[in-house]
Design a protein around this motif. Structure first.
Motif, PDB file in Angstrom:
ATOM      1  N   UNK A  57       1.088  -1.425   0.080  1.00  0.00           N
ATOM      2  CA  UNK A  57       0.226  -0.053  -0.223  1.00  0.00           C
ATOM      3  C   UNK A  57       0.727   0.817  -0.264  1.00  0.00           C
ATOM      4  N   UNK A  58       0.818   2.966   0.181  1.00  0.00           N
ATOM      5  CA  UNK A  58       0.752   3.751   0.209  1.00  0.00           C
ATOM      6  C   UNK A  58      -0.344   5.168   0.674  1.00  0.00           C
ATOM      7  N   UNK A  59       0.586   6.097   1.123  1.00  0.00           N
ATOM      8  CA  UNK A  59      -0.191   6.522   1.531  1.00  0.00           C
ATOM      9  C   UNK A  59      -0.920   7.798   0.434  1.00  0.00           C
ATOM     10  N   UNK A  60      -0.089   7.059  -0.840  1.00  0.00           N
ATOM     11  CA  UNK A  60      -0.389   8.427  -1.800  1.00  0.00           C
ATOM     12  C   UNK A  60      -2.087   7.840  -2.822  1.00  0.00           C
ATOM     13  N   UNK A  61      -1.504   6.016  -1.642  1.00  0.00           N
ATOM     14  CA  UNK A  61      -3.577   5.516  -2.015  1.00  0.00           C
ATOM     15  C   UNK A  61      -4.882   5.990  -2.169  1.00  0.00           C
ATOM     16  N   UNK A  62      -5.185   6.884  -2.422  1.00  0.00           N
ATOM     17  CA  UNK A  62      -7.295   7.724  -1.105  1.00  0.00           C
ATOM     18  C   UNK A  62      -6.311   7.936  -0.136  1.00  0.00           C
ATOM     19  N   UNK A  63      -5.481   8.335  -0.363  1.00  0.00           N
ATOM     20  CA  UNK A  63      -4.854  10.276   0.496  1.00  0.00           C
ATOM     21  C   UNK A  63      -5.248   9.146   2.316  1.00  0.00           C
ATOM     22  N   UNK A  64      -4.490   7.900   2.420  1.00  0.00           N
ATOM     23  CA  UNK A  64      -4.276   6.859   3.706  1.00  0.00           C
ATOM     24  C   UNK A  64      -5.476   6.199   3.692  1.00  0.00           C
ATOM     25  N   UNK A  65      -6.546   6.328   2.397  1.00  0.00           N
ATOM     26  CA  UNK A  65      -7.537   5.111   2.904  1.00  0.00           C
ATOM     27  C   UNK A  65      -7.219   3.771   1.980  1.00  0.00           C
ATOM     28  N   UNK A  66      -6.549   3.615   1.646  1.00  0.00           N
ATOM     29  CA  UNK A  66      -5.892   2.075   1.540  1.00  0.00           C
ATOM     30  C   UNK A  66      -5.322   1.755   2.858  1.00  0.00           C
ATOM     31  N   UNK A  67      -4.359   2.393   3.488  1.00  0.00           N
ATOM     32  CA  UNK A  67      -3.877   2.073   4.504  1.00  0.00           C
ATOM     33  C   UNK A  67      -4.464   1.683   5.536  1.00  0.00           C
ATOM     34  N   UNK A  68      -5.604   2.952   5.971  1.00  0.00           N
ATOM     35  CA  UNK A  68      -6.360   2.950   6.794  1.00  0.00           C
ATOM     36  C   UNK A  68      -7.585   1.222   6.889  1.00  0.00           C
ATOM     37  N   UNK A  69      -7.781   1.545   5.170  1.00  0.00           N
ATOM     38  CA  UNK A  69      -9.010  -0.522   4.983  1.00  0.00           C
ATOM     39  C   UNK A  69      -7.776  -1.789   4.696  1.00  0.00           C
ATOM     40  N   UNK A  70      -6.668  -1.001   4.298  1.00  0.00           N
ATOM     41  CA  UNK A  70      -5.289  -2.749   4.284  1.00  0.00           C
ATOM     42  C   UNK A  70      -5.520  -2.534   6.127  1.00  0.00           C
ATOM     43  N   UNK A  71      -5.625  -2.188   7.125  1.00  0.00           N
ATOM     44  CA  UNK A  71      -5.460  -2.159   8.012  1.00  0.00           C
ATOM     45  C   UNK A  71      -6.208  -2.957   9.204  1.00  0.00           C
ATOM     46  N   UNK A 108     -11.071   8.730  -5.803  1.00  0.00           N
ATOM     47  CA  UNK A 108     -12.279   9.350  -5.441  1.00  0.00           C
ATOM     48  C   UNK A 108     -12.328   9.712  -4.120  1.00  0.00           C
ATOM     49  N   UNK A 109     -11.584  10.656  -3.506  1.00  0.00           N
ATOM     50  CA  UNK A 109     -11.611  10.559  -2.267  1.00  0.00           C
ATOM     51  C   UNK A 109     -11.702  12.650  -2.002  1.00  0.00           C
ATOM     52  N   UNK A 110     -12.165  12.306  -1.178  1.00  0.00           N
ATOM     53  CA  UNK A 110     -12.617  13.713  -0.772  1.00  0.00           C
ATOM     54  C   UNK A 110     -10.979  14.519   0.021  1.00  0.00           C
ATOM     55  N   UNK A 111     -10.525  15.916  -1.561  1.00  0.00           N
ATOM     56  CA  UNK A 111      -9.168  16.498  -0.716  1.00  0.00           C
ATOM     57  C   UNK A 111      -9.498  17.177   0.416  1.00  0.00           C
ATOM     58  N   UNK A 112      -9.303  16.397   1.574  1.00  0.00           N
ATOM     59  CA  UNK A 112      -9.167  16.758   2.967  1.00  0.00           C
ATOM     60  C   UNK A 112      -7.591  17.093   3.590  1.00  0.00           C
ATOM     61  N   UNK A 113      -6.632  16.098   2.536  1.00  0.00           N
ATOM     62  CA  UNK A 113      -5.548  16.355   2.727  1.00  0.00           C
ATOM     63  C   UNK A 113      -4.464  16.758   1.171  1.00  0.00           C
ATOM     64  N   UNK A 114      -3.964  17.275   1.601  1.00  0.00           N
ATOM     65  CA  UNK A 114      -3.204  16.901  -0.141  1.00  0.00           C
ATOM     66  C   UNK A 114      -1.693  16.397   0.252  1.00  0.00           C
ATOM     67  N   UNK A 115      -0.948  15.574  -1.273  1.00  0.00           N
ATOM     68  CA  UNK A 115      -0.182  15.587  -0.875  1.00  0.00           C
ATOM     69  C   UNK A 115       1.326  16.214  -0.915  1.00  0.00           C
ATOM     70  N   UNK A 116       2.118  16.134  -0.235  1.00  0.00           N
ATOM     71  CA  UNK A 116       3.415  17.078  -0.033  1.00  0.00           C
ATOM     72  C   UNK A 116       5.265  16.122  -0.202  1.00  0.00           C
ATOM     73  N   UNK A 117       6.352  16.489  -1.046  1.00  0.00           N
ATOM     74  CA  UNK A 117       6.959  15.403  -1.865  1.00  0.00           C
ATOM     75  C   UNK A 117       7.936  15.902  -0.830  1.00  0.00           C
ATOM     76  N   UNK A 118       8.687  14.857   0.390  1.00  0.00           N
ATOM     77  CA  UNK A 118       9.705  14.966   0.939  1.00  0.00           C
ATOM     78  C   UNK A 118       9.941  13.857   1.127  1.00  0.00           C
ATOM     79  N   UNK A 119      11.576  14.121   1.018  1.00  0.00           N
ATOM     80  CA  UNK A 119      12.567  12.448   1.234  1.00  0.00           C
ATOM     81  C   UNK A 119      13.389  13.346   2.747  1.00  0.00           C
ATOM     82  N   UNK A 120      13.425  14.264   3.402  1.00  0.00           N
ATOM     83  CA  UNK A 120      14.283  14.966   4.347  1.00  0.00           C
ATOM     84  C   UNK A 120      13.861  13.688   5.678  1.00  0.00           C
TER      85      UNK A 120
END
Length: 337
Positions: A57-71, A108-120
């Motif tokens: 999975x990944x945070x990118x997938x559904x703005x966290x929805x995939x991780x939550x459902x999988x968990x 297809x999810x609400x854009x209540x969060x946004x993705x920010x690139x960060x490899x720090x």
């Protein structure tokens, strides 16, 4: 708990055993269309029933929805019985100003969060911590740097260093990178201390370009390879080639369609379905540890496992190789030894 024996596994260099077929969880993050919580739970349960033990999975997938459902779907499964991977590089940041609209990146999810690139270092640590919370677990078996195409300098330094730190702490097991190209993955293998890579779309019946750079070096360095997007966005997903199907997320060129048709004809002559050949093709290379495909429903899981289990005669691979339609990874690996 799990309810059936695991499918055959292959091991990473740290000893992690991964089933040869993995569950790609992007679709249960509402990729392109909505999927219900119930259907997602059934898909994961079906995967467990059919012996799949690797879930990606990944945070990118559904703005966290995939991780939550999988968990939530895995919460009653013994943690040591499964392998979980997620990804870093895109932090999810609250975005109340866009919460009234839908995500514009394919989910297809609400854009209540946004993705920010960060490899720090801080970004990687925060990303892993948030993923662990959504998944309801205390560790990731694999953490991939996610699509660092435009971020080589940061990803290959602070990104890898942060993952090594988390690996040393036991918060993550194996570390690596996942991309839709093989050239930069090859550089990660060459220059950094990673354990595994996920290559999407570049090691398939229609595009085996990873055989030229990534696979030989990965085999030499003992780095595991997970093959994803083996249907190349859909062109290889049906027994009969659909000329309107996508290839690499866009319209398929006529030459590519014609080659897919010729490959399908060879498969038919040998009594094999094109999608079964597409799934089993990467597994012919010894550096490959798993093939991950997206699965949305229980029926999709069952059909995918059937394709993985299908008997494929050696003569099929011989003919594809001899005609130049698809090089045989096993023969290429033997010749490189």
């Amino acid at each position: 708990m799990t309810s059936s024996p695991a499918l055959p596994t292959r091991a990473l260099r740290n000893g992690t055993e991964i089933t040869e077929l993995g569950f790609g969880a992007a679709q249960i993050g509402n990729l392109f269309r909505e999927t219900t919580e119930e259907a997602s739970q059934r898909a994961v349960s079906s995967a467990l029933d059919d012996g799949i033990r690797y879930f990606d999975t990944a945070p990118h997938y559904g703005l966290g929805l995939s991780e939550g459902r999988l968990g939530r779907a895995l919460h009653v499964t013994a943690r040591d019985a499964i392998v979980l991977s997620s990804k870093v590089g895109r932090l999810l940041v609250d975005s109340p100003e866009t919460a009234d609209r839908l995500d514009d990146d394919g989910f297809v999810v609400p854009a209540a969060t946004r993705r920010v690139w960060d490899f720090s270092r801080d970004g990687i640590h925060r990303s892993v911590e948030a993923s662990l919370a959504r998944l309801g677990t205390d560790r990731l078996d694999i953490a991939y740097l996610h699509d660092p195409d435009d971020h080589w300098d940061a990803a290959s330094t602070t990104g890898v260093d942060a993952l090594i730190e988390l690996r040393d702490q036991g918060v993550v097991g194996a570390i690596g990178a996942g991309m839709n190209q093989s050239a930069m993955l090859t550089e990660f293998v060459r220059r950094t201390d990673i354990d595994v890579v996920m290559v999407a779309g570049r090691f398939t019946l229609l595009d085996a370009s990873a055989l030229d750079d990534l696979l030989p070096l990965a085999a030499e360095r003992g780095v595991g390879v997970v093959a994803a997007a083996v249907y190349n966005s859909g062109l290889l997903s049906s027994e009969t080639v659909d000329r309107a199907a996508h290839f690499d997320y866009g319209a398929a060129p006529e030459a590519v369609i014609d080659r897919a048709v010729r490959i399908a004809d060879v498969c038919e002559r040998h009594g094999v379905s094109l999608p079964a050949a597409a799934i089993q093709y990467p597994l012919r290379h010894p550096a490959v540890v798993s093939v991950v495909t997206g699965m949305r429903t229980a029926d999709h899981v069952s059909s995918t496992v059937a394709r993985y289990r299908a008997e494929i005669p050696a003569a099929l691979w011989d003919e594809l190789d001899a005609t130049g339609l698809a090089p045989d990874p096993a023969r290429r690996a033997d010749n490189s030894v």
